[in-house]
Design an enzyme around this catalytic site. Structure first.
Site, PDB file in Angstrom:
ATOM      1  N   GLU A 126      24.167  16.692 -10.221  1.00  0.00           N
ATOM      2  CA  GLU A 126      24.486  16.359 -11.607  1.00  0.00           C
ATOM      3  C   GLU A 126      25.582  15.306 -11.661  1.00  0.00           C
ATOM      4  OE1 GLU A 126      25.392  19.986 -13.640  1.00  0.00           O
ATOM      5  OE2 GLU A 126      23.310  20.663 -13.653  1.00  0.00           O
ATOM      6  N   HIS A 153      20.474   2.514  -9.184  1.00  0.00           N
ATOM      7  CA  HIS A 153      21.552   2.632 -10.164  1.00  0.00           C
ATOM      8  C   HIS A 153      21.076   2.044 -11.491  1.00  0.00           C
ATOM      9  CE1 HIS A 153      25.697   2.486 -11.742  1.00  0.00           C
ATOM     10  NE2 HIS A 153      25.480   1.228 -12.099  1.00  0.00           N
ATOM     11  N   MET A 207       0.829  -1.209   0.000  1.00  0.00           N
ATOM     12  CA  MET A 207       0.000   0.000   0.000  1.00  0.00           C
ATOM     13  C   MET A 207       0.862   1.256   0.000  1.00  0.00           C
ATOM     14  SD  MET A 207      -3.364  -0.949   2.238  1.00  0.00           S
ATOM     15  CE  MET A 207      -4.373   0.195   1.288  1.00  0.00           C
TER      16      MET A 207
END
Length: 488
Positions: A290, A271, A179
């Site tokens: 970044e 990843h 849930m």
């Protein structure tokens, strides 16, 4: 007569700079406070019904639409479905899927939330949305019994990607049964456009039976308390994002993944093998990182990752707590089509000889703790289905999705002369492991295949799947054939 003391001229510019910085910072803080306060005053125009989508799909971006009264209708459904290869589980869901339906809003929307508990359900539920400013994130207003509906409303004040989940006691049990979901609150003007967007959410599951033990598996509270997960998966099940269920893109396209972690316990190390995230909206908020390889997503948290795909191939999505990926199910695929770009990735260019210094000794695992399956395959179709599940969970990493293997490392299973020549030898390789040089389709391989911790049923199923895929002989392997090899 002594002249009055003059101010130190050299210190004056520094003082002015400091005062100016204090003024700028103060102005920014006040501007931010005003900006946050203003979101509650954003007027709404007209009314619309929210588009809700099942994973891995997401609704249409909000773009530059004005804030609206947004009607969200979500049904709670308790349903039995497959976790993996013959393993059944009763999921508690928002909208019939794990994770629940994706909700897409914008700052300033007035959300009117209709939470409906299907009359066939057995339990009451509610919803806590982390995007809500209010008691319990809506949980206090949404406790609903089977066959009933609750309605409450809230204003979306803060942009970001937020988790929602059930908060009915025992809270951990409701979350562990599936849930949870994501709600996106876009900033005014929307997120920057990309070519593809997908919805992925990790969860950990706890069953009475061990990993892979077939049959309808009930939830195990003690394992959950001890945080001993049997399965760690994307989108509610092993292989929910592999094979025909893989997400897709084309070379040159930008991809945005809305990634959540329902937990209830484990932190995700998200990843994509073979890609680097150009941008990560850390924890789903305003901070942008970044050039990120792996990003942490806490239980009950989320992140937005963006990257451009520059070369074709299959890119593997994992929780980089790596045994979760290859042994418990936290693995998905992004299939990218398009032209090769050798400037970026050349593929193999050279093969040489490597002689390591010193001796090397490798041993096979010797444990005999293998659980036999409770539900055997009844026919060839079930063997193929169960065998594919075992292959994707156990064999995929080395031998790849189409049995092509890894050049110079792991031999191909597709059209394999070595495999097709001797079925007992193939069974022995799985059951006992294999080391030393072999020749497959004219190429020499010298690596180690460790003994696979599979039951006789599972060995029979996975070899039947391999023999009946990718141009192989069509051999059917039985449990009796496997037992015969084991008992030699």
């Amino acid at each position: 007569m002594r002249k009055p003391k003059q101010p130190n001229q050299s210190k004056m510019p520094m003082l002015l700079v400091a005062l100016l910085l204090m003024f700028v910072i103060s102005s920014c803080v006040e501007e931010k406070k005003t900006e946050l306060a203003d979101t509650s005053e954003i007027p709404v125009s007209l009314e619309m019904t929210a588009e809700l989508t099942a994973p891995p799909n997401v609704p249409t971006p909000v773009g530059r639409r004005k804030a609206k009264k947004l009607i969200v209708e979500m049904e709670i459904i308790e349903k039995e479905s497959e976790m993996t290869d013959g393993v059944r589980y009763v999921y508690w869901t928002f909208g019939g899927t794990v994770p629940g339906s994706f909700i897409r809003t914008r700052v300033g929307d007035e959300v009117e939330f209709h939470l409906q508990n299907h009359p066939d359900n057995k339990l009451p539920h509610n919803i806590d949305l982390h995007a809500v400013t209010g008691p319990g994130g809506g949980a206090e207003s949404s406790f609903v019994a089977p066959g009933h509906e609750k309605v409450f409303s809230f204003k979306t004040l803060n942009p970001g990607l937020y988790v929602y989940h059930c908060a009915t006691a025992p809270v951990g049990m409701h979350i562990a049964n599936g849930m949870y979901g994501l709600i996106l609150v876009e900033p005014e003007g929307g997120l920057p456009p990309v070519d593809k967007e997908y919805y992925i959410m990790q969860g950990d599951f706890y069953t009475k039976g061990k990993n892979g033990e077939r049959g309808l598996q009930p939830f195990d509270m003690q394992k959950a308390v001890d945080e001993h997960a049997d399965y760690v998966v994307f989108n509610g099940a092993v292989n929910a994002l592999t094979g025909d269920n893989a997400i897709t893109a084309n070379v040159g396209e930008t991809v945005r993944l809305f990634v959540g972690n329902g937990g209830p316990n484990l932190v995700s190390s998200f990843h994509v093998i073979g890609e680097i995230f150009d941008k990560v909206y850390v924890e789903g908020g305003d901070l942008v990182n970044e050039n990120v390889q792996t990003t942490i997503i806490p239980a009950g948290g989320a992140a937005i990752v963006e990257f451009r795909v520059d070369v074709p191939g299959t890119f593997i999505l994992v929780d980089h707590s790596i045994f979760r990926a290859f042994n418990k199910g936290a693995l998905g695929m992004l299939n990218v089509q398009g032209e090769e770009n050798e400037k970026i990735y050349s593929g193999e260019q050279y093969e040489g000889i490597y002689l390591p210094e010193g001796p090397g000794i490798q041993e096979m695992p010797t444990t005999n703790e293998i659980v036999e399956s409770e539900i055997p395959a009844q026919n060839f179709e079930e063997q193929m289905e169960f065998g594919k599940q075992v292959y994707m969970q156990t064999c995929f990493a080395c031998h790849q999705g189409e049995g092509q293997g890894v050049p110079n490392a792991f031999p191909p299973l597709a059209k394999s002369d070595y495999l097709n020549a001797d079925v007992d030898r193939a069974i022995s390789a799985v059951v006992n492991g294999l080391t030393g040089e072999i020749t497959v389709n004219g190429e020499k391989y010298n690596s180690v295949m460790t003994r696979q911790m599979l039951s006789s049923e599972e060995v029979a199923n996975v070899l039947t799947y391999v023999y009946n895929s990718w141009g192989n002989s069509g051999q059917v392997v039985t449990k009796q054939m496997v037992d015969k090899v084991k008992n030699k």
